[in-house]
Design a protein around this motif. Structure first.
Motif, PDB file in Angstrom:
ATOM      1  N   THR A 235     -35.135   8.602 -17.908  1.00  0.00           N
ATOM      2  CA  THR A 235     -35.247   9.295 -16.628  1.00  0.00           C
ATOM      3  C   THR A 235     -35.229   8.268 -15.510  1.00  0.00           C
ATOM      4  OG1 THR A 235     -36.494  10.968 -15.394  1.00  0.00           O
ATOM      5  CG2 THR A 235     -37.767   9.282 -16.502  1.00  0.00           C
ATOM      6  N   THR A 236     -34.762   8.707 -14.363  1.00  0.00           N
ATOM      7  CA  THR A 236     -34.681   7.862 -13.177  1.00  0.00           C
ATOM      8  C   THR A 236     -35.473   8.520 -12.062  1.00  0.00           C
ATOM      9  OG1 THR A 236     -32.498   7.009 -13.794  1.00  0.00           O
ATOM     10  CG2 THR A 236     -33.137   6.831 -11.479  1.00  0.00           C
ATOM     11  N   GLU A 237     -36.434   7.785 -11.513  1.00  0.00           N
ATOM     12  CA  GLU A 237     -37.238   8.291 -10.405  1.00  0.00           C
ATOM     13  C   GLU A 237     -37.015   7.405  -9.186  1.00  0.00           C
ATOM     14  OE1 GLU A 237     -41.328   9.869 -12.086  1.00  0.00           O
ATOM     15  OE2 GLU A 237     -40.855   7.881 -12.920  1.00  0.00           O
ATOM     16  N   ARG A 238     -36.856   8.036  -8.057  1.00  0.00           N
ATOM     17  CA  ARG A 238     -36.648   7.291  -6.824  1.00  0.00           C
ATOM     18  C   ARG A 238     -37.653   7.746  -5.768  1.00  0.00           C
ATOM     19  NH1 ARG A 238     -34.844   4.500  -9.834  1.00  0.00           N
ATOM     20  NH2 ARG A 238     -32.747   3.667 -10.087  1.00  0.00           N
ATOM     21  N   ASP A 239     -38.351   6.752  -5.201  1.00  0.00           N
ATOM     22  CA  ASP A 239     -39.352   6.990  -4.156  1.00  0.00           C
ATOM     23  C   ASP A 239     -40.416   7.981  -4.637  1.00  0.00           C
ATOM     24  OD1 ASP A 239     -40.593   6.604  -1.740  1.00  0.00           O
ATOM     25  OD2 ASP A 239     -39.278   7.957  -0.616  1.00  0.00           O
ATOM     26  N   LYS A 240     -40.949   7.719  -5.837  1.00  0.00           N
ATOM     27  CA  LYS A 240     -41.987   8.557  -6.424  1.00  0.00           C
ATOM     28  C   LYS A 240     -43.291   7.760  -6.520  1.00  0.00           C
ATOM     29  CE  LYS A 240     -39.636  12.294  -7.225  1.00  0.00           C
ATOM     30  NZ  LYS A 240     -39.418  12.789  -8.594  1.00  0.00           N
ATOM     31  N   PRO A 241     -44.443   8.427  -6.487  1.00  0.00           N
ATOM     32  CA  PRO A 241     -45.719   7.705  -6.567  1.00  0.00           C
ATOM     33  C   PRO A 241     -45.810   6.852  -7.827  1.00  0.00           C
ATOM     34  CG  PRO A 241     -46.088   9.986  -5.937  1.00  0.00           C
ATOM     35  CD  PRO A 241     -44.643   9.877  -6.330  1.00  0.00           C
ATOM     36  N   TYR A 242     -46.303   5.607  -7.657  1.00  0.00           N
ATOM     37  CA  TYR A 242     -46.543   4.779  -8.840  1.00  0.00           C
ATOM     38  C   TYR A 242     -47.544   5.465  -9.760  1.00  0.00           C
ATOM     39  CZ  TYR A 242     -48.745   1.352 -11.819  1.00  0.00           C
ATOM     40  OH  TYR A 242     -49.269   0.725 -12.923  1.00  0.00           O
ATOM     41  N   ASP A 243     -48.604   6.018  -9.192  1.00  0.00           N
ATOM     42  CA  ASP A 243     -49.620   6.729  -9.960  1.00  0.00           C
ATOM     43  C   ASP A 243     -49.058   8.093 -10.361  1.00  0.00           C
ATOM     44  OD1 ASP A 243     -51.784   7.979 -11.049  1.00  0.00           O
ATOM     45  OD2 ASP A 243     -53.031   7.919  -9.244  1.00  0.00           O
ATOM     46  N   SER A 244     -48.510   8.157 -11.562  1.00  0.00           N
ATOM     47  CA  SER A 244     -47.842   9.385 -11.996  1.00  0.00           C
ATOM     48  C   SER A 244     -48.819  10.525 -12.239  1.00  0.00           C
ATOM     49  CB  SER A 244     -47.030   9.116 -13.273  1.00  0.00           C
ATOM     50  OG  SER A 244     -47.873   8.695 -14.325  1.00  0.00           O
ATOM     51  N   PHE A 245     -50.125  10.209 -12.340  1.00  0.00           N
ATOM     52  CA  PHE A 245     -51.135  11.255 -12.498  1.00  0.00           C
ATOM     53  C   PHE A 245     -51.624  11.798 -11.157  1.00  0.00           C
ATOM     54  CE2 PHE A 245     -51.515   8.813 -16.443  1.00  0.00           C
ATOM     55  CZ  PHE A 245     -51.376   9.823 -17.371  1.00  0.00           C
ATOM     56  N   GLY A 246     -51.358  11.077 -10.071  1.00  0.00           N
ATOM     57  CA  GLY A 246     -51.719  11.559  -8.749  1.00  0.00           C
ATOM     58  C   GLY A 246     -53.203  11.570  -8.466  1.00  0.00           C
ATOM     59  N   THR A 247     -53.951  10.592  -9.013  1.00  0.00           N
ATOM     60  CA  THR A 247     -55.410  10.592  -8.841  1.00  0.00           C
ATOM     61  C   THR A 247     -55.907   9.524  -7.878  1.00  0.00           C
ATOM     62  OG1 THR A 247     -55.663   9.131 -10.758  1.00  0.00           O
ATOM     63  CG2 THR A 247     -55.760  11.507 -11.154  1.00  0.00           C
ATOM     64  N   SER A 248     -55.007   8.721  -7.317  1.00  0.00           N
ATOM     65  CA  SER A 248     -55.446   7.587  -6.495  1.00  0.00           C
ATOM     66  C   SER A 248     -55.212   7.797  -5.011  1.00  0.00           C
ATOM     67  CB  SER A 248     -54.723   6.310  -6.949  1.00  0.00           C
ATOM     68  OG  SER A 248     -53.321   6.474  -6.849  1.00  0.00           O
ATOM     69  N   GLY A 249     -54.799   8.998  -4.623  1.00  0.00           N
ATOM     70  CA  GLY A 249     -54.621   9.288  -3.203  1.00  0.00           C
ATOM     71  C   GLY A 249     -53.508   8.506  -2.538  1.00  0.00           C
ATOM     72  N   GLY A 250     -52.530   8.046  -3.295  1.00  0.00           N
ATOM     73  CA  GLY A 250     -51.394   7.334  -2.721  1.00  0.00           C
ATOM     74  C   GLY A 250     -51.653   5.887  -2.390  1.00  0.00           C
ATOM     75  N   SER A 251     -52.789   5.323  -2.823  1.00  0.00           N
ATOM     76  CA  SER A 251     -53.129   3.950  -2.450  1.00  0.00           C
ATOM     77  C   SER A 251     -52.213   2.907  -3.085  1.00  0.00           C
ATOM     78  CB  SER A 251     -54.586   3.657  -2.826  1.00  0.00           C
ATOM     79  OG  SER A 251     -54.802   3.829  -4.211  1.00  0.00           O
ATOM     80  N   PHE A 252     -51.506   3.288  -4.151  1.00  0.00           N
ATOM     81  CA  PHE A 252     -50.596   2.341  -4.803  1.00  0.00           C
ATOM     82  C   PHE A 252     -49.179   2.416  -4.229  1.00  0.00           C
ATOM     83  CE2 PHE A 252     -53.935   2.854  -7.939  1.00  0.00           C
ATOM     84  CZ  PHE A 252     -54.145   1.561  -8.367  1.00  0.00           C
ATOM     85  N   GLY A 253     -48.909   3.409  -3.401  1.00  0.00           N
ATOM     86  CA  GLY A 253     -47.582   3.553  -2.839  1.00  0.00           C
ATOM     87  C   GLY A 253     -46.582   4.142  -3.819  1.00  0.00           C
ATOM     88  N   ASN A 254     -45.311   4.106  -3.429  1.00  0.00           N
ATOM     89  CA  ASN A 254     -44.231   4.678  -4.226  1.00  0.00           C
ATOM     90  C   ASN A 254     -43.379   3.586  -4.869  1.00  0.00           C
ATOM     91  OD1 ASN A 254     -45.210   7.084  -3.326  1.00  0.00           O
ATOM     92  ND2 ASN A 254     -43.363   7.704  -2.218  1.00  0.00           N
ATOM     93  N   VAL A 255     -42.623   4.003  -5.892  1.00  0.00           N
ATOM     94  CA  VAL A 255     -41.759   3.073  -6.607  1.00  0.00           C
ATOM     95  C   VAL A 255     -40.425   3.740  -6.913  1.00  0.00           C
ATOM     96  CG1 VAL A 255     -43.660   1.813  -7.690  1.00  0.00           C
ATOM     97  CG2 VAL A 255     -42.658   3.795  -8.862  1.00  0.00           C
ATOM     98  N   ASP A 256     -39.427   2.904  -7.165  1.00  0.00           N
ATOM     99  CA  ASP A 256     -38.212   3.320  -7.866  1.00  0.00           C
ATOM    100  C   ASP A 256     -38.418   2.919  -9.321  1.00  0.00           C
ATOM    101  OD1 ASP A 256     -37.053   4.230  -5.536  1.00  0.00           O
ATOM    102  OD2 ASP A 256     -35.986   2.348  -5.143  1.00  0.00           O
TER     103      ASP A 256
END
Length: 665
Positions: free
Chosen positions: A269-290
């Motif tokens: 799978t290919t993800e673009r501009d998606k949260p690094y935290d794939s579980f969504g528990t860190s409130g976006g503090s890790f930012g997004n990744v490709d």
């Protein structure tokens, strides 16, 4: 035993009454039947439920066959097996940021897995060690498989690995002969499907070639996609969109008493501009990744099974599994800058060679079904931030002997001896190596009575040897985790209970598990869990059927610093699932399913219970222009309930209509 669920005692009493009534009804029926073993009474058409209950074994196991895989129209393997008692999902509707929990162990919202649940594809051990906030435990497509076996607990696991406390998930890929029937020629099957929440689409194309009766080839390509789904209140479920291409190639050649089977699977799978935290528990503090994720398995199996020799049935299986994650931080999305862990690429490879033999031995009134084997496993992990690299070389010997004797008695001892050498380089630059070994084992005892009733019990001891992820902690590298489980229960299985051709199967299993010397969970010294699993099926010759399963569970953890006892942080909620359906010969199968999950309070955090309804219909015309076409319809979460399962980190999807059509040429 279960101290804060008012409905649990009622459920246990109800199950006991059902068993007693079934035994009584069978006794009455037996008295009215003519006595005489040689009298032919004619052919009886038996009813068939959706799923068989494994009443002939003390091992708590469930198998999902090809028919159920197709009918459930699951988007992920996790969605497929959450119908098994004792199995809960951490999310589950996506291949990334999800996983399974069996009896309170397995996936969690921080590391994705705790090494207590093993997953195998055609014998290859898949998955990775702890990956921080990335969940890829079951990264594959259901269309590639014809059966999924879930073994719960430890007692049935010694043939497949060490440190298994939650259970084992074994997936078997489809074969060409499943489509050709073993007759020379070829067959092609095309499946197209869709779902309304949100614009889901899937396609699976399978070509089977039976070159001769002894040589077959198969190729499958599957595509699955969906946009971000909506919950029961029409709110967007963030990070739930994906595109997932998968393919399978497989071949089998049989010559005399020998056969060679090879398979290769690939999912990415290919993800673009998606949260690094794939579980969504860190409130976006890790930012997004490709991020690009690839999972592949390769397996070659040689079998020698001479018809005239019951002492020899040899399997030699070479397998390789590889999971790669390449990711790049998007700096503009990271509020605190790009952490090293966010920029880190991950790779986890497992190479394994297993040689085992199954021997059937008769010694007068005693029979042995003896399985012995030797195994070598090499685990390799790429060095990355928060994920130490290194190698783990393991050798293992195992023996499982199912001994049957007397009138319905069976005794099954099992042993596994495993050694491990973990080596790598510390952040300081020092090279380190740690050696560990363990002797593990267990045994089950079962007594089957002539009236269809059976009682069983078991005890199992296992050790989870230190893993590469703990290389920086010298204490953990010399401290195997210890798991102890005892179980007992009963089953009932008879034909002709209330009417000719009907069948009833029931199984109840209580388990108690202790995890000691914990190294997998921060701040925890030990974990204690106890639960009750119930399975039942009833089917009539006229096509009506009912299936039911339930899991009632409680657990606690002990703090490693204070010794305080609190609720187990990964405790799943108790649940009940019931299916009622009607088969119309081979033409149609209509069913409705109710899933009820209890409210649960874990250390002051309450997750409300919920009840959802699902509908399914399958139509398979047997003649005319539609012969060979199967139409499947489904409605999940029929009442559009808004809920979040207690182990999940995001809401469940709202109402979802599904449709699949498949044609075999």
């Amino acid at each position: 035993m279960f101290n804060h669920r008012a409905g649990r005692l009622t459920l246990q009493v109800t199950t006991s009454v059902l068993v007693l009534l079934a035994v009584q009804q069978n006794a009455i029926a037996q008295e009215s039947l003519p006595q005489g073993d040689d009298e032919f009474l004619g052919t009886i058409q038996l009813g068939q439920s959706k799923r068989a209950v494994k009443t002939d074994t003390a091992v708590p196991e469930t198998e999902i066959d090809q028919e159920e895989i197709d009918d459930r129209q699951a988007g992920t393997i996790a969605e497929l097996i959450d119908s098994v008692p004792g199995v809960s999902l951490v999310n589950g509707q996506t291949p990334i940021g999800s996983g399974i929990n069996i009896r309170g162990f397995g996936a969690n919202g921080t590391y994705g897995t705790d090494q207590k649940v093993a997953v195998q594809v055609d014998g290859a051990s898949v998955g990775s060690e702890e990956l921080y906030r990335i969940g890829t435990q079951l990264f594959t497509d259901p269309a590639l498989y014809k059966s999924v076996q879930v073994i719960r607990g430890t007692v049935g696991s010694f043939e497949y690995g060490s440190g298994i406390i939650g259970g084992v998930v074994r997936l078997e890929t489809i074969d060409a002969s499943d489509m050709t029937g073993g007759t020379p020629g070829f067959a092609f099957r095309q499946t197209l499907g869709g779902s309304t929440n949100m614009d889901g689409f899937n396609s699976s194309s399978t070509l089977a070639v039976q070159a001769t009766e002894n040589l077959e080839f198969l190729a499958n390509y599957s595509w699955r996609e969906q946009h971000d789904q909506e919950d029961g209140q029409d709110n967007v479920i963030e990070n739930s969109a994906f595109e997932l291409p998968s393919y399978l190639v497989k071949a089998r050649y049989t010559f005399g008493d020998h056969s060679i089977t090879g398979s290769y699977t690939n999912t990415e799978t290919t993800e673009r501009d998606k949260p690094y935290d794939s579980f969504g528990t860190s409130g976006g503090s890790f930012g997004n990744v490709d991020r690009d994720t690839t999972s592949e398995t390769f397996s070659v199996k040689y079998n020698y099974n001479p018809v005239a020799n019951d002492l020899v049935n040899i399997d030699a299986i070479y397998s390789y599994a590889n999971q790669e994650i390449e990711q790049e931080c998007i700096a503009a999305s990271a509020p605190f800058g790009c952490f090293a862990v966010v920029e880190a690429d991950q790779q986890y490879e497992t190479t394994k060679l297993t040689v085992k033999n199954s021997a059937f031995i008769e010694m007068g009134a005693i029979t042995h079904d003896l399985r012995t084997g030797i195994e070598y496993m090499l685990k390799e992990r790429l060095d990355a931030s928060s994920a130490p690299g290194g190698e783990d070389n393991r050798y293992a010997l195992f023996v499982v002997d199912q001994v049957e004797f007397g009138q319905g008695w069976s005794f099954t001892p099992a042993l596994r001896y495993e050694t491990s050498e973990v080596e790598g380089t510390l952040d300081s630059g020092s090279d380190v190596s740690y050696d560990n070994s363990a002797l593990m084992g267990g045994a089950s005892l079962r007594k089957a009575f002539d009236n269809g009733f059976a009682l069983f019990g078991s005890y199992a001891y296992t050790e989870s040897l230190p893993i590469i992820d703990d290389l920086e902690n010298a204490t953990y590298m010399e401290q195997p985790e210890i798991g102890k489980t005892y179980e007992f229960g009963g089953s009932y299985d008879r034909i002709g209970i209330f009417s000719e051709g009907d069948s009833l199967a029931l199984k109840a299993n209580y388990y108690h598990t202790d995890l000691e010397d914990n190294t997998s969970y921060s701040g925890v010294d030990s974990v204690e869990l106890q639960g009750l699993e119930l399975e039942g099926s009833y089917a009539r010759a006229d096509g009506y059927y009912a299936d039911v399963n339930a899991h009632i569970v409680d657990g606690e953890e002990t703090s490693s610093s204070t010794g305080a006892i609190s609720d187990w942080r990964n405790l799943p909620a108790s649940s009940l699932r019931m299916t009622l359906g009607k088969r119309f010969d081979r033409l149609a199968d209509l069913s409705g399913e109710i899933v009820a999950v209890d409210e649960i309070d874990v250390n002051g955090t309450t997750d409300p219970g919920f009840v959802i309804a699902n509908l399914r219909a399958t139509f398979s015309p047997q003649e005319g222009v539609l012969d060979g076409i199967a139409f499947r319809f489904g409605v999940e979460n029929l009442l559009d309930k808004n809920y979040t399962p207690n182990l999940a980190t995001r809401p469940a999807p709202g109402r979802n209509f599904k449709f699949t059509v498949s044609k075999t040429f």
